[in-house]
Design an enzyme around this catalytic site. Structure first.
Site, mmCIF file in Angstrom:
data_model
loop_
_atom_site.group_PDB
_atom_site.id
_atom_site.type_symbol
_atom_site.label_atom_id
_atom_site.label_comp_id
_atom_site.label_asym_id
_atom_site.label_seq_id
_atom_site.Cartn_x
_atom_site.Cartn_y
_atom_site.Cartn_z
ATOM 1 N N HIS A 1 0.819 -1.212 0.000
ATOM 2 C CA HIS A 1 0.000 0.000 0.000
ATOM 3 C C HIS A 1 0.851 1.260 0.000
ATOM 4 C CE1 HIS A 1 -3.230 2.772 0.699
ATOM 5 N NE2 HIS A 1 -2.642 3.204 1.796
ATOM 6 N N CYS A 2 2.083 1.200 0.498
ATOM 7 C CA CYS A 2 2.836 2.425 0.757
ATOM 8 C C CYS A 2 3.692 2.896 -0.412
ATOM 9 C CB CYS A 2 3.721 2.234 1.992
ATOM 10 S SG CYS A 2 2.788 2.075 3.529
ATOM 11 N N ILE A 3 4.665 2.100 -0.797
ATOM 12 C CA ILE A 3 5.711 2.602 -1.689
ATOM 13 C C ILE A 3 5.192 2.983 -3.074
ATOM 14 C CG2 ILE A 3 7.979 2.110 -2.666
ATOM 15 C CD1 ILE A 3 8.533 0.307 -0.312
ATOM 16 N N ASP B 1 2.645 6.416 -1.862
ATOM 17 C CA ASP B 1 3.004 7.548 -1.017
ATOM 18 C C ASP B 1 3.746 8.671 -1.732
ATOM 19 O OD1 ASP B 1 1.804 6.025 0.861
ATOM 20 O OD2 ASP B 1 3.583 5.623 2.062
#
Length: 441
Positions: A279-281, A284
């Site tokens: 979900h992040c890299i 974001d």
């Protein structure tokens, strides 16, 4: 805990409840971030109520079951013995001392921040909030979200951070599949709207987390999370670009990285792959580039890394086409098995997984596609993709029946010797295999 100003009576009472271990914590969003945190608070004897709009998740948890592989039913049942329960009833917000928001922050179709999950969660809870409660946002977002989006909404209910409620930002740092660092072991960054907010937030998390890292503001905490993930995105983008160059030159980039990693200073190894997942890299960096435009800043370096990483699934499919072409075949009509659906090895998390995009690209080009992943038995429900697929058993007969296998996620429990023995052709995106039937992808 540092003493709170006695003139702020609701916050004094909150501080006393936290210090005594009598606080009730609500976790909003019981996914890969929220559920581990809920179980950790329960583990140390804190009463936890988990909130989620997915009724299936709520039902499974209340039955003592789990939908996340590494969080076993035994862990859920142990939490239940400490009073943990799940609900979709936001009116139970009034029972809480602390609200911790762990909901998704995706991108919309224009690849701009989508804060709808945060906003909807806060607005659903807000009618039931009261003085003396603490709200913590853990969802990754752009710097300024806590003070620009959350604080004004609290104030519409007469809740003023630092006066009669507390508001903090403390970004999640979960690393699924990492055997060395669990929720309690990972140092936790936190910033507060005021000094008293920070003190209360730190006191709450210290009940469950070993090391706290206070920073000067919620903006600093929000930017810290973005820097962590942009650091990885940029460096992965670099090695992915190096992989493309090395491939053109006939050089094994994995050998080069391993050799460079022997330098005891000035080099940190990052591994290339089929693209970014989780979900992040993959997401974001776009939160910062979007917000930076408000300040007239063009984040070209970050955006370039994003372009490279976003391109990698297409590059992999191009390598599959080249490999099949060498065998006198086209992607159209070929039977192709993708090994690994999760975004990284040894977990069941498929969020933003490049393996899913590879499947979709292959299907678009006419391939007959399947996948094999012991951690993901059935293709999960997704917003952007739909496949009516189940994981294929990785036995000799199945392996031999495909024209090409694509190693997208190198789970440790794949039988690689069997793959090498029976596969006609393998495109390896992870540098795990070598042999006459293997092409680096």
């Amino acid at each position: 805990m540092t003493t709170i100003d006695n003139n702020t009576n609701p916050l004094t009472r909150l501080g006393q409840r936290i210090a005594s271990g009598r606080a009730t914590v609500g976790i909003f969003g019981l996914g890969y971030v929220g559920l581990p945190l809920a179980l950790r608070f329960a583990e140390v004897g804190i009463k936890v109520i988990g909130f989620d709009i997915d009724l299936n998740k709520v039902q499974l948890l209340n039955q003592g079951q789990s939908y996340i592989e590494r969080l076993t039913p035994a862990l859920v049942q142990a939490a239940q013995s400490q009073g943990f329960e799940a609900t979709a009833d936001f009116s139970r917000t009034q029972e809480l001392d602390a609200l911790i928001i762990c909901v998704p922050t995706p991108l919309n179709a224009q690849r701009e921040p989508d804060l709808s999950f945060i906003v909807n969660t806060v607005e659903a809870a807000l009618p039931y909030m009261q003085e003396g409660q603490l709200m913590s946002l853990e969802s990754t977002t752009w710097p300024g979200t806590t003070e620009e989006i959350l604080a004004p909404r609290l104030q519409t209910q007469g809740l003023v951070p630092g006066h009669n409620c507390a508001l903090v930002f403390s970004p999640e740092r979960e690393d699924p599949g990492n055997p060395h660092y669990g929720t309690k072991d990972i140092p936790k960054v936190i910033g507060g709207m005021t000094a008293s907010c920070l003190q209360l937030g730190q006191a709450l998390y210290e009940l469950a987390i070993q090391t706290m890292v206070p920073v000067s503001s919620t903006k600093a905490a929000e930017m810290t999370k973005l820097l962590e993930n942009i650091h990885r995105s940029v460096n992965i983008g670099l090695v992915n670009e190096m992989k493309i160059v090395a491939d053109k030159m006939g050089i094994n980039i994995h050998e080069v990285i391993d050799a460079a990693a022997t330098k005891p200073f000035g080099f940190v190894p990052y591994k290339p792959g089929p693209g970014l997942g989780g979900h992040c890299i993959p997401i974001d960096p776009f939160y910062l580039t979007w917000k930076a435009r408000e300040y007239g800043v063009n984040t070209r370096f970050i955006e370039l890394a994003g372009e490279i990483n976003h391109y990698m699934p297409q590059w992999v499919v191009g390598k599959v086409a080249d490999a099949l072409n060498e065998c006198g075949k086209a992607i159209n009509g070929s039977r192709i098995l993708v090994l690994g659906l999760a975004y990284k090895k040894n977990i069941d998390d498929t969020r933003e997984s490049p393996a899913v995009e590879i499947l979709d690209l292959l299907r678009t080009k006419g391939a007959q596609i399947d996948y094999s992943d012991p951690h993901v038995p059935v293709f999960p429900r997704k917003r952007d993709y739909h496949f009516d697929l189940q994981s294929v058993a990785l036995d000799a007969g199945n392996i031999a029946s495909y024209d090409c296998l694509v190693l997208a996620t190198d789970h440790d429990n794949f039988n690689y010797a069997l793959v090498l023995e029976h596969a006609k052709l393998v495109v390896d995106t992870r540098g795990r295999l070598s042999g006459p039937n293997v092409l680096r992808g």
